[in-house]
Scaffold this motif. Sequence first.
Motif, PDB file in Angstrom:
ATOM      1  N   GLU A 297      39.375  25.627  22.335  1.00 15.53           N
ATOM      2  CA  GLU A 297      37.757  24.610  22.172  1.00 15.53           C
ATOM      3  C   GLU A 297      38.277  23.237  22.714  1.00 15.53           C
ATOM      4  O   GLU A 297      37.765  22.901  23.917  1.00 15.53           O
ATOM      5  N   SER A 298      40.008  22.754  22.584  1.00 16.56           N
ATOM      6  CA  SER A 298      39.849  21.456  22.987  1.00 16.56           C
ATOM      7  C   SER A 298      41.447  20.804  23.453  1.00 16.56           C
ATOM      8  O   SER A 298      41.490  19.513  24.080  1.00 16.56           O
ATOM      9  N   GLY A 299      42.266  22.094  23.608  1.00 10.78           N
ATOM     10  CA  GLY A 299      43.499  21.796  24.320  1.00 10.78           C
ATOM     11  C   GLY A 299      44.637  21.346  23.073  1.00 10.78           C
ATOM     12  O   GLY A 299      44.015  21.033  22.406  1.00 10.78           O
ATOM     13  N   VAL A 300      45.634  21.769  23.773  1.00 10.91           N
ATOM     14  CA  VAL A 300      46.756  21.038  22.682  1.00 10.91           C
ATOM     15  C   VAL A 300      46.768  20.139  22.520  1.00 10.91           C
ATOM     16  O   VAL A 300      46.956  19.889  21.340  1.00 10.91           O
ATOM     17  N   ALA A 301      46.819  19.346  23.527  1.00 14.56           N
ATOM     18  CA  ALA A 301      46.774  17.426  23.770  1.00 14.56           C
ATOM     19  C   ALA A 301      46.187  17.004  22.575  1.00 14.56           C
ATOM     20  O   ALA A 301      45.738  15.786  21.934  1.00 14.56           O
ATOM     21  N   ALA A 302      44.983  17.719  22.154  1.00  8.40           N
ATOM     22  CA  ALA A 302      43.398  17.541  21.292  1.00  8.40           C
ATOM     23  C   ALA A 302      44.495  18.227  19.824  1.00  8.40           C
ATOM     24  O   ALA A 302      43.324  17.708  19.031  1.00  8.40           O
ATOM     25  N   ALA A 303      44.566  19.320  19.863  1.00  4.33           N
ATOM     26  CA  ALA A 303      45.019  19.722  18.382  1.00  4.33           C
ATOM     27  C   ALA A 303      46.308  18.477  17.760  1.00  4.33           C
ATOM     28  O   ALA A 303      47.576  18.693  17.729  1.00  4.33           O
ATOM     29  N   SER A 304      45.464  17.522  17.117  1.00 13.48           N
ATOM     30  CA  SER A 304      46.206  16.494  16.465  1.00 13.48           C
ATOM     31  C   SER A 304      46.119  17.310  14.340  1.00 13.48           C
ATOM     32  O   SER A 304      45.313  18.144  14.340  1.00 13.48           O
ATOM     33  N   HIS A 305      47.245  16.674  13.837  1.00 11.74           N
ATOM     34  CA  HIS A 305      46.871  16.898  12.263  1.00 11.74           C
ATOM     35  C   HIS A 305      45.819  16.816  11.845  1.00 11.74           C
ATOM     36  O   HIS A 305      44.927  17.692  11.691  1.00 11.74           O
ATOM     37  N   ARG A 306      44.928  15.717  12.316  1.00  9.72           N
ATOM     38  CA  ARG A 306      43.506  15.252  11.458  1.00  9.72           C
ATOM     39  C   ARG A 306      42.789  16.552  11.758  1.00  9.72           C
ATOM     40  O   ARG A 306      41.919  16.698  11.072  1.00  9.72           O
TER      41      ARG A 306
ATOM     42  N   VAL B 290      42.785  19.676  13.426  1.00  5.08           N
ATOM     43  CA  VAL B 290      43.573  20.792  12.428  1.00  5.08           C
ATOM     44  C   VAL B 290      43.341  20.382  11.480  1.00  5.08           C
ATOM     45  O   VAL B 290      42.265  21.449  10.188  1.00  5.08           O
ATOM     46  N   ALA B 291      43.397  19.512  10.343  1.00 10.11           N
ATOM     47  CA  ALA B 291      43.086  19.520   8.706  1.00 10.11           C
ATOM     48  C   ALA B 291      41.566  19.732   8.607  1.00 10.11           C
ATOM     49  O   ALA B 291      41.166  20.400   7.716  1.00 10.11           O
ATOM     50  N   GLU B 292      41.025  19.117   8.837  1.00 10.60           N
ATOM     51  CA  GLU B 292      39.693  19.070   8.754  1.00 10.60           C
ATOM     52  C   GLU B 292      38.630  19.976   9.373  1.00 10.60           C
ATOM     53  O   GLU B 292      38.280  21.173   8.537  1.00 10.60           O
ATOM     54  N   HIS B 293      39.486  20.886  10.184  1.00  9.85           N
ATOM     55  CA  HIS B 293      38.789  22.498  10.896  1.00  9.85           C
ATOM     56  C   HIS B 293      39.166  23.748   9.547  1.00  9.85           C
ATOM     57  O   HIS B 293      38.273  24.220   9.583  1.00  9.85           O
ATOM     58  N   ALA B 294      40.564  23.151   9.341  1.00  8.80           N
ATOM     59  CA  ALA B 294      40.956  24.312   8.592  1.00  8.80           C
ATOM     60  C   ALA B 294      40.358  24.078   7.111  1.00  8.80           C
ATOM     61  O   ALA B 294      40.112  25.022   5.780  1.00  8.80           O
ATOM     62  N   GLY B 295      39.951  23.038   6.497  1.00  6.89           N
ATOM     63  CA  GLY B 295      39.568  22.464   5.681  1.00  6.89           C
ATOM     64  C   GLY B 295      40.076  21.840   5.080  1.00  6.89           C
ATOM     65  O   GLY B 295      40.625  22.837   3.333  1.00  6.89           O
ATOM     66  N   VAL B 296      41.408  21.312   4.828  1.00  6.15           N
ATOM     67  CA  VAL B 296      42.928  21.218   4.132  1.00  6.15           C
ATOM     68  C   VAL B 296      42.977  19.409   4.066  1.00  6.15           C
ATOM     69  O   VAL B 296      42.802  19.576   5.181  1.00  6.15           O
ATOM     70  N   PRO B 297      43.067  19.142   3.190  1.00  5.84           N
ATOM     71  CA  PRO B 297      43.589  17.489   3.247  1.00  5.84           C
ATOM     72  C   PRO B 297      44.487  16.917   4.498  1.00  5.84           C
ATOM     73  O   PRO B 297      45.728  18.346   4.998  1.00  5.84           O
ATOM     74  N   LEU B 298      44.533  16.431   5.158  1.00  6.14           N
ATOM     75  CA  LEU B 298      45.933  15.791   6.165  1.00  6.14           C
ATOM     76  C   LEU B 298      47.029  15.682   5.749  1.00  6.14           C
ATOM     77  O   LEU B 298      47.820  16.222   6.703  1.00  6.14           O
ATOM     78  N   GLY B 299      47.459  15.710   4.404  1.00  4.94           N
ATOM     79  CA  GLY B 299      48.902  15.542   3.938  1.00  4.94           C
ATOM     80  C   GLY B 299      49.419  17.056   3.439  1.00  4.94           C
ATOM     81  O   GLY B 299      50.741  16.929   3.728  1.00  4.94           O
ATOM     82  N   SER B 300      48.298  18.288   3.837  1.00  3.63           N
ATOM     83  CA  SER B 300      49.199  19.191   3.648  1.00  3.63           C
ATOM     84  C   SER B 300      49.806  19.853   5.207  1.00  3.63           C
ATOM     85  O   SER B 300      50.349  20.643   5.082  1.00  3.63           O
TER      86      SER B 300
END
Lengths: 195, 195
Positions: free
Chosen positions: B34-43, B45-55
């Motif tokens: 959707e937004s490119g490798v550059a935009a694939a940040s931990h935060r 991805v975590a939000e998208h997957a519905g998991v906390p950042l710490g995971s």
Amino acid sequence: MQGTEANAGSRRGRRNDPDRRDRIIDACLDVIAESGVAAASHRKVAEHAGVPLGSMTYYFDGIDDLLRQAFARFTATISERFEQRMASAHDPASALDAVVAIVRDDVFGSSRELVLTHELYTLAARERGYRRLTAEWMARSRAALERYFDPETARLLDALVEGLTLHRALDDEQSDSFDIAGAVARVIDHGDQNR
Amino acid sequence: MQGTEANAGSRRGRRNDPDRRDRIIDACLDVIAESGVAAASHRKVAEHAGVPLGSMTYYFDGIDDLLRQAFARFTATISERFEQRMASAHDPASALDAVVAIVRDDVFGSSRELVLTHELYTLAARERGYRRLTAEWMARSRAALERYFDPETARLLDALVEGLTLHRALDDEQSDSFDIAGAVARVIDHGDQNR
DNA sequence: GTGATATGCGTACACATGTACACACTCGTG
DNA sequence: CACGAGTGTGTACATGTGTACGCATATCAC
């Protein structure tokens, strides 16, 4: 939405010193080739170009503007060179030789252009703005080929060149021994090469 | 240099719940598409997957590890599908049909795979680690083609498919009317299709 | 020389990022 | 029931980012 002021584009200074602008664009392409679009930040480009950070927002309306102009210059340069080489041909046979030579150079030459091309492709695959750039680029190379081949053959040739370049770029070994000239000839032989 | 502890990899917990791992990888691919490798940040991805950042740092050894695993899954999925479709063919003619169908689907199907492919190509053009992935991918598709065509033809076909896909992706209009089957046939007709 | 005006830059600020780490919580064992 | 090991997460921190804006400097008319 994206211009902060309505009249900013044409009024905020005459943007002198085009040399400096050019140097920044060159540096931008260098950084992209070396580390990718993602790493092409104002600061890194500025450092590479030997200009202060403030110049970035002075000469360009933000980083998107810079990237767009950088890639525009890149495609223009490549297209010109391609057309020049193709223009030196005088019949289909020598045009084929030219195509083969270009593939060779793109493949064996520095990886700089290859990397830049892929970076642009990636942008173009997602953003329509960049797709305009790649579409124009492709149109130009097709037009150059159509001076010697019928449109369908030209398109096929173009696609084949693209594919061969790709394969070479993404496969470390293996393609060294690949017979480019033979592959190209095989596509051409079959068709009716006219004009 | 890059592992903080020597024994971290094998000792720091058993990394349970593989479902969650998978969900994170899927989310990562979604974000990249959707937004490119550059935009694939931990935060993100975590939000998208519905998991906390710490995971993120719990299930993966940093963001590079996540990206690598995501693309590994991507290429594996694509390769499998390609092989399945090719396996259903029983002679060169139907194999050709399968190739054409695959091109069609890649071209007219959702742009997701296309974008992901380009993102991977870009990474591969610059980093050897990702090139291993693309090289293996190409080797697998060539091997599948070589069940029906001689190696040289297989390579040519592969390159042509790549090039056609590229052209379609980077040129908004124009390619709609392109005759894929004709193009493929043209490459094949000439050669001696064996086996 | 003197002012005015356009050109160019140093700096600050708000924000996003990757990652480490202290802390909860679960669950099986004694 | 007590408890301890192991699983999972909230949070803080250092670092890097794009961009705006006030200030210096040069250029030029008079």
